[in-house]
Enzyme design. Sequence first.
Site, mmCIF file in Angstrom:
data_model
loop_
_atom_site.group_PDB
_atom_site.id
_atom_site.type_symbol
_atom_site.label_atom_id
_atom_site.label_comp_id
_atom_site.label_asym_id
_atom_site.label_seq_id
_atom_site.Cartn_x
_atom_site.Cartn_y
_atom_site.Cartn_z
ATOM 1 N N TYR A 234 51.060 58.220 39.951
ATOM 2 C CA TYR A 234 50.377 57.968 40.836
ATOM 3 C C TYR A 234 49.818 57.781 42.131
ATOM 4 C CZ TYR A 234 48.436 53.373 42.833
ATOM 5 O OH TYR A 234 48.251 52.283 43.575
ATOM 6 N N SER B 168 47.179 53.932 48.538
ATOM 7 C CA SER B 168 48.515 53.014 48.721
ATOM 8 C C SER B 168 49.237 53.959 49.453
ATOM 9 C CB SER B 168 48.681 52.801 46.867
ATOM 10 O OG SER B 168 49.826 52.998 46.516
HETATM 11 P P1 NAP Z 1 43.861 43.916 39.737
HETATM 12 O O1 NAP Z 1 44.071 43.442 39.515
HETATM 13 O O2 NAP Z 1 44.050 45.445 38.131
HETATM 14 O O3 NAP Z 1 42.449 44.886 39.673
HETATM 15 C C1 NAP Z 1 41.917 46.015 39.720
HETATM 16 C C2 NAP Z 1 40.007 46.739 39.453
HETATM 17 O O4 NAP Z 1 39.952 47.680 38.996
HETATM 18 C C3 NAP Z 1 39.913 45.694 38.636
HETATM 19 O O5 NAP Z 1 39.197 44.722 38.765
HETATM 20 C C4 NAP Z 1 39.526 46.357 37.252
HETATM 21 O O6 NAP Z 1 37.827 45.852 37.369
HETATM 22 C C5 NAP Z 1 38.957 47.534 38.131
HETATM 23 N N1 NAP Z 1 38.985 49.531 37.299
HETATM 24 C C6 NAP Z 1 40.246 49.522 36.693
HETATM 25 N N2 NAP Z 1 39.710 50.753 35.843
HETATM 26 C C7 NAP Z 1 38.443 50.679 36.020
HETATM 27 C C8 NAP Z 1 37.176 51.754 36.284
HETATM 28 N N3 NAP Z 1 37.664 52.781 34.880
HETATM 29 N N4 NAP Z 1 35.516 51.339 36.710
HETATM 30 C C9 NAP Z 1 35.780 50.538 37.388
HETATM 31 N N5 NAP Z 1 36.278 49.677 37.461
HETATM 32 C C10 NAP Z 1 37.971 49.311 37.321
HETATM 33 O O7 NAP Z 1 44.551 45.416 40.426
HETATM 34 P P2 NAP Z 1 44.787 45.236 42.045
HETATM 35 O O8 NAP Z 1 46.023 45.043 42.628
HETATM 36 O O9 NAP Z 1 44.251 44.449 42.435
HETATM 37 O O10 NAP Z 1 44.253 46.938 42.655
HETATM 38 C C11 NAP Z 1 42.634 47.021 43.297
HETATM 39 C C12 NAP Z 1 42.864 48.293 44.322
HETATM 40 O O11 NAP Z 1 44.412 48.919 45.321
HETATM 41 C C13 NAP Z 1 43.318 49.989 43.110
HETATM 42 O O12 NAP Z 1 42.970 50.777 43.826
HETATM 43 C C14 NAP Z 1 44.538 50.340 43.233
HETATM 44 O O13 NAP Z 1 45.710 51.110 42.900
HETATM 45 C C15 NAP Z 1 45.522 49.499 44.762
HETATM 46 N N6 NAP Z 1 46.754 49.104 45.345
HETATM 47 C C16 NAP Z 1 47.525 48.367 44.472
HETATM 48 C C17 NAP Z 1 48.570 47.324 45.503
HETATM 49 C C18 NAP Z 1 48.921 46.196 44.421
HETATM 50 O O14 NAP Z 1 50.188 46.413 44.818
HETATM 51 N N7 NAP Z 1 48.558 45.166 43.596
HETATM 52 C C19 NAP Z 1 48.734 48.715 45.533
HETATM 53 C C20 NAP Z 1 48.187 49.810 46.620
HETATM 54 C C21 NAP Z 1 46.794 50.292 45.954
HETATM 55 P P3 NAP Z 1 37.946 45.664 35.360
HETATM 56 O O15 NAP Z 1 39.004 45.192 34.659
HETATM 57 O O16 NAP Z 1 37.034 43.941 36.098
HETATM 58 O O17 NAP Z 1 36.217 47.096 35.286
#
Ligand code: NAP
Length: 267
Positions: free
Chosen positions: A142, A129
Amino acid sequence: MSKVVIITGGSSGIGKSIGEFLQDKGYTVYGTSRNPEKVQNSKIPLVALDVRDSESIYKAIGEVIAKSGRIDVLINNAGVGITGPIEEIPTDEMRNNFETNFFGPIEVMKAVLPQMRSQKSGLIINITSIAGYMGLPYRGIYSASKGALELVTEALRMETKQFGIEITNIAPGDFATNIAAGRYHAPVIKGSAYEKVYGNTLAEMNTHVDSGSNPIEMAQAVYVIINTPKPKIHYKVGAFMQKFSVILKRTLPDKVYEKMLMNHYKL
Ligand code: NAP
């Protein structure tokens, strides 16, 4: 033969978008979810994996290797948010966050590395991130978990180069996904010393995610990296100002940068 890709957290947001995009491009894609049976209409096959459960990681990786014979690309994407004043976040919640965002991705890498070493090839992309490049107020844990994963990426990259394995990371800015719904946020405690400022910052953070970029941009970036023979160590994907904030952090004096962040968050 099409490349075999496994994406942790393929059920939602960025992971789902990457999975669908790569599958459309002809890759053999496996996503993961903690509860694949609950995910409706997934366009990519999902295997059960919880990054906090080592057994489930080795089982899932074993399943993919048994089906496809190899793993060419691991996208370590699963992750969760955590917000709150550091003084008020229960320490167990901080540990939970590190289990998912830091130790989990490391365990997944440990599970795929023997296969990649025996293939003498492989690519690992850790999704970190932009928040990992600076300690953000009320998101310090975070920031720390993602910053720590960036450092592990740098180290492991050097350790595994001799085996023909490439490791990199992509730091996203704000993307419109379900991350705000899935994150732990410390409650805004009535009468707490942080009540007003944390309450305002929390509302502001939610708006940032909702108005974030389209996750398809992450999928396009991953596609380019997979097709780059020698990927860079770090990539950043997101709105210009979010990427530029990392350059400012590197170039501005610390206190000027701190002032800028505090103004931004109205602290
Ligand atoms: P999201 O829509 O909430 O998706 C998160 C994913 O992670 C889901 O598919 C969930 O799958 C999985 N997950 C959560 N806890 C888990 C666990 N303990 N074991 C295995 N899978 C798990 O969020 P997203 O924004 O797409 O995030 C994806 C990545 O991008 C993350 O690492 C996040 O920190 C990073 N990121 C996001 C943003 C943003 O603005 N969205 C910014 C910077 C970084 P299930 O619930 O089906 O298990």
